[in-house]
Design an enzyme around this catalytic site. Sequence first.
Site, PDB file in Angstrom:
ATOM      1  N   CYS A 181       0.811  -1.228   0.000  1.00  0.00           N
ATOM      2  CA  CYS A 181       0.000   0.000   0.000  1.00  0.00           C
ATOM      3  C   CYS A 181       0.841   1.272   0.000  1.00  0.00           C
ATOM      4  CB  CYS A 181      -0.964   0.021   1.182  1.00  0.00           C
ATOM      5  SG  CYS A 181      -0.180   0.255   2.802  1.00  0.00           S
ATOM      6  N   CYS A 201      13.360  -0.113  12.656  1.00  0.00           N
ATOM      7  CA  CYS A 201      12.720   0.553  13.792  1.00  0.00           C
ATOM      8  C   CYS A 201      11.350   1.054  13.338  1.00  0.00           C
ATOM      9  CB  CYS A 201      13.600   1.696  14.272  1.00  0.00           C
ATOM     10  SG  CYS A 201      13.430   2.034  16.021  1.00  0.00           S
TER      11      CYS A 201
END
Length: 213
Positions: A181, A201
């Site tokens: 997406c 992260c």
Amino acid sequence: MRAAFTTPPVASSAARPGSGGSRGSDAGGGRPPRRQVAATTAPGRRAVVRGLVRVAAVAGVATVAATVVGGQPAPACAAGRGEWSKLSDEEWRARLSPAAYAVLRLAATERPGSSPLDKEYRPGSFSCAGCGTPLYTSDGKFDSGTGWPSFFRALPDGGVTTRASMTDVLLRQREVICGECGGHLGHVFKDGPPPTGLRYCMNGVAMAFTPDA
């Protein structure tokens, strides 16, 4: 790291996961021994970023100012594939929570320690909160001590992809986006544990966790 975003628990897009934050406590049943990676403190990274912005301004690199401390949200996220590329901004707003929209579609960053997924170590999988694409599994997760969910390995099927803006190049990081997406997930750094040496992260609000049956 970037300045505070006005919609709790998300900080502004000028902040980036992985550059500091408080160490969270352990949670989740049956988690393995923690693997820890040292991370630069947020104040230190802010000082470095401000310095880089000043240098870039002198050099005429105007694109840096748009995405660092004190700037505006990053440009629109990467284009999605298939049906996801056809969703309008209004449809994304209706699909996502305000916090998830700010991160996935505006490249904002949640506050360190604000996501329960940072302390989630049960066996299971982590997927994109925007489209459900699988991203990571729990056996690739570790405790980075930054306050953001961190992984040293992504699933190999292309769910996780990266790109780098001028700011990312200066900070020696790459933006992590969903390969399906195009939503912003976080950043990857080359200071992770073996065997990859990488630290993905992530913003917890940009992901959903599904425990193994």
